[in-house]
Design a protein around this motif. Structure first.
Motif, short mmCIF file in Angstrom:
data_model
loop_
_atom_site.label_atom_id
_atom_site.label_comp_id
_atom_site.label_asym_id
_atom_site.label_seq_id
_atom_site.Cartn_x
_atom_site.Cartn_y
_atom_site.Cartn_z
N PRO A 1 -2.25 0.60 3.97
CA PRO A 1 -1.88 2.32 4.10
C PRO A 1 -2.22 2.75 2.82
O PRO A 1 -2.13 3.51 2.92
N HIS B 1 5.85 -1.60 3.26
CA HIS B 1 4.85 -2.29 3.38
C HIS B 1 5.54 -3.17 1.89
O HIS B 1 5.60 -3.42 0.98
N THR C 1 -0.18 -4.24 5.86
CA THR C 1 0.77 -4.45 6.83
C THR C 1 1.00 -5.99 7.20
O THR C 1 0.23 -6.84 6.44
#
Ligand SMILES: [Zn+2]
Length: 397
Positions: free
Chosen positions: A377, A46, A362
């Protein structure tokens, strides 16, 4: 202070690397860093950026998590202010509980710092601010909270308010607020002289709400420019909203922006959908420091808003008519590094030696991340994981 190794993340959407954190600060970047006994998190490729900065909100106002507030008012600005002041405790808006909710959700959505205006008025004294100070203490390892003592109800027209602001600045507020010197107190000289006098006495910066539009807002700004010059307060004043900079007179607005840049006045925008707003690209070209905030969310003023600076980046993007990737990246910059510049946050950044405050995002690129509606995340504050997949580690009251 915490140690942590995050594997496989892409700083600002660049090449994948690992990040090692020691004692709450970024210690090293590199592929395949040795774990050395520290906790390891998988970043799964990410994007990672420095913490998002919520530079303009009102932690003492939201009804989030409470019974739905039915808004049946067709009210002027003044009426909304008076309604909130007189009814907020009756409605049950406990400043500590509500600020806990909002601050934790902001953190879970990737924010590392908050600047919150908090109402100071003769009905409540410092009581609302005390609730926010309690929250600041409870969340000291989760998110940093800066308080602006905010005379929303006016100060010239409400004797006793200046004395309360004076106390607030001695008792935990880092910044002094103000509001529409013409529109609220209807006494721009009285309002601004009181604000600048207090700020000078305490050596504190100013962040003033300026909703005044067009020539009226320009007039108030010019009165501020005079005082900044006279007191040598360059770099110490922010104007929130600055709706007058969204006026259609290109040359008039350009003249104001020129002085704003010269005096290092900071602009804080919310990209308000219901008003004229400053162009973040025009301010960027002029070299003005610009931050963003969600302002009040779901409160007695209105039902809109999310406690999420990525949501605000999208609103800024839409309101400013942004389409190009480089411009979307700038909307994200305003919601992160721009906020740190405006608030003069020390140790901010994604470099060795900086505080380990960051969030994963993301998306393939930063522009993609801005438009991608997805939970963060992982969120890290001073090297501690504070949220995963949009869920805070600390309980929401
Ligand atoms: Zn506000």
């Amino acid at each position: 202070m915490s140690n942590l190794l995050i594997r496989n993340v892409r700083p600002n959407a660049g090449e994948a690397t690992d990040i090692l954190v020691r004692d709450g600060k970024i210690a090293a970047f590199g592929k395949g860093l040795a774990a050395d006994g520290v906790a390891v998190e998988d970043g799964s490729g990410h994007i990672v950026i420095s913490g998002l900065i919520e530079a303009h909100t009102h932690l003492d106002k939201s009804v989030w998590g409470m019974p739905w507030h039915v808004n049946a008012k067709t009210a002027t600005l003044r009426e909304r202010i008076d309604f909130e002041r007189e009814k907020r405790l009756e409605i049950g808006i406990d400043p500590h509980r509500q600020s806990m909710r909002q601050a934790i959700m902001l953190s879970a959505n990737g924010a590392s710092h908050i600047r919150s205006h908090v109402d100071i008025d003769t009905t409540h004294g410092l009581r609302l601010m005390e609730g926010i100070i309690e929250t600041r203490q409870a969340l000291k390892d989760v998110i940093d909270i800066e308080i602006v003592a905010f005379p929303q109800s006016g100060l010239v027209t409400r004797p006793g308010t200046v004395e309360l602001l004076d106390q607030a600045l001695s008792n935990g507020a880092e910044v002094l607020g103000g509001i529409d010197p013409c529109g609220i107190d209807r006494d721009p000289k009285g309002h601004l002289d009181a604000i600048f006098g207090l700020a000078e006495k305490h050596g504190k910066p100013i962040d003033i709400h300026l909703h005044e539009q067009g020539e009226l807002g320009a007039f108030s700004m010019e009165m501020m420019f005079e005082r900044i010059r006279a007191l040598g307060m360059q770099g110490k004043v922010a104007i929130s909203h600055a709706f007058a900079l969204g006026a259609p007179d290109y040359l008039r607005v350009g003249g104001l922006i020129e002085q704003i840049a010269e005096l290092d006045i900071r602009i804080v925008t919310t990209g308000s959908p219901s008003s004229t707003v400053p162009s973040i690209l025009r301010l960027k070209d002029a070299g003005v420091k610009v931050a963003a905030g969600c302002d009040g969310i779901r409160d007695t003023w209105g039902p809109w808003g999310q406690p999420d600076m990525m949501d605000r980046a999208r609103i800024l993007g839409m309101k400013n008519g942004l389409r190009r990737d480089v411009d979307l990246e700038h909307a994200l910059y305003v919601c992160s590094k721009g906020g740190a510049d405006v608030m003069d946050i020390e140790g901010y950044g994604l470099e060795v030696g900086c505080d380990a405050d960051f969030t994963l995002l993301t998306g393939e690129t930063l522009a993609h991340a801005v438009v991608d509606v997805a939970p963060r995340p992982l969120v890290v504050k001073r090297g501690r994981v504070v949220a995963r997949n949009g869920v805070a580690e600390v309980a929401i009251p």
